[in-house]
Motif scaffolding. Structure first.
Motif, short mmCIF file in Angstrom:
data_model
loop_
_atom_site.label_atom_id
_atom_site.label_comp_id
_atom_site.label_asym_id
_atom_site.label_seq_id
_atom_site.Cartn_x
_atom_site.Cartn_y
_atom_site.Cartn_z
N VAL A 1 37.74 34.97 35.78
CA VAL A 1 38.26 35.57 37.01
C VAL A 1 39.58 36.29 36.74
O VAL A 1 39.77 37.43 37.18
N HIS A 2 40.45 35.66 35.97
CA HIS A 2 41.72 36.32 35.65
C HIS A 2 41.48 37.54 34.75
O HIS A 2 42.18 38.55 34.89
N HIS A 3 40.50 37.46 33.86
CA HIS A 3 40.14 38.62 33.03
C HIS A 3 39.66 39.78 33.89
O HIS A 3 40.03 40.93 33.65
N ILE A 4 38.84 39.49 34.87
CA ILE A 4 38.35 40.55 35.76
C ILE A 4 39.53 41.24 36.43
O ILE A 4 39.60 42.48 36.48
N PHE B 1 31.89 43.48 45.58
CA PHE B 1 32.16 42.49 44.53
C PHE B 1 33.21 41.45 44.89
O PHE B 1 32.99 40.25 44.65
N PRO B 2 34.37 41.80 45.45
CA PRO B 2 35.38 40.76 45.71
C PRO B 2 34.88 39.62 46.60
O PRO B 2 35.16 38.44 46.30
N VAL B 3 34.14 39.94 47.63
CA VAL B 3 33.63 38.89 48.52
C VAL B 3 32.59 38.04 47.79
O VAL B 3 32.60 36.81 47.87
N LYS B 4 31.73 38.69 47.05
CA LYS B 4 30.69 38.00 46.28
C LYS B 4 31.32 37.04 45.27
O LYS B 4 30.92 35.88 45.16
N LEU B 5 32.33 37.52 44.54
CA LEU B 5 33.00 36.69 43.55
C LEU B 5 33.74 35.53 44.23
O LEU B 5 33.63 34.38 43.79
N THR B 6 34.47 35.83 45.27
CA THR B 6 35.21 34.79 45.99
C THR B 6 34.26 33.72 46.51
O THR B 6 34.55 32.52 46.39
N LEU C 1 41.71 36.23 42.71
CA LEU C 1 40.73 36.59 43.74
C LEU C 1 41.39 37.49 44.79
O LEU C 1 40.80 38.50 45.20
N ASN C 2 42.59 37.13 45.22
CA ASN C 2 43.31 37.97 46.18
C ASN C 2 43.64 39.33 45.59
O ASN C 2 43.54 40.36 46.26
N TYR C 3 44.05 39.34 44.34
CA TYR C 3 44.40 40.59 43.67
C TYR C 3 43.17 41.50 43.54
O TYR C 3 43.24 42.70 43.81
N ILE C 4 42.05 40.93 43.13
CA ILE C 4 40.80 41.71 43.00
C ILE C 4 40.41 42.29 44.35
O ILE C 4 39.98 43.44 44.44
#
Length: 181
Positions: free
Chosen positions: A68-71, A37-42, A116-119
């Motif tokens: 994004v911040h909610h995720i 997921f993180p790569v896909k979202l980024t 994004l970095n945090y996720i």
């Protein structure tokens, strides 16, 4: 807007439905979703400009940046819930007002790269934890204060795999509707 159209914008992949019996194959599939997921979202979010990031995914919905911040906020809370379930005896977890959190300054205006970095970091830790769980640990649980619902670790893995895909679909569908890619 028709209520059926609004419902499909709110729940583009439908509501989460957990199988009664959760197989190890299902758990592994969910963990793979969380891992990728993180790569896909980024990849989808980093291509968006400021105007696009500030576009709501549906009428009266959150903007992409708020999503994004909610995720990040939601998955942060879920990670803590996993830890509580694994270290305490069916704890009652703390709920939070996600709509209020989404309106805080960090969720509505801070650079999207922060979340994004945090996720990315959070999911790396989460996946590492989940891949090492025993069957007994997968059956441990926490209690959600709303409705006093008991949630097992296995169910929560599925719920957050769904949550990842759910919000990704919001962003992807918006991008497709607007012709952004």
């Amino acid at each position: 807007m028709k209520s059926s159209t609004l419902e499909s914008l709110k729940y583009p992949i439908g509501h989460f439905s957990c199988p009664t019996e959760i197989s190890i194959q299902e758990i592994n599939k969910w963990i793979t979703v969380l891992e990728s997921f993180p790569v896909k979202l980024t990849n989808i979010v980093l291509n968006l400009n400021e105007e696009q990031l500030n576009t709501p995914y549906r009428p009266n919905g959150w903007t992409v940046i708020q999503l994004v911040h909610h995720i990040a906020d939601s998955h942060h809370n879920s990670y803590t819930r996993f830890k509580w379930a694994l270290t305490e005896d069916a704890p009652v977890i703390k709920a939070y007002e996600e709509k209020d959190w989404a309106n805080l300054v960090d969720a509505s205006t801070s650079p999207v790269i922060l979340s994004l970095n945090y996720i990315t970091a959070l999911h790396a830790k989460l996946v590492y934890l989940l891949k090492g769980l025993t069957d007994d640990q997968l059956n441990r649980s926490f209690i959600h204060p709303y409705g006093k619902t008991k949630v097992t670790v296995a169910e929560n893995i599925g719920s957050y795999a769904w949550h990842s895909n759910h919000h990704y679909a919001h962003i992807k569908n918006l991008c497709e509707r607007e012709g952004w890619f």
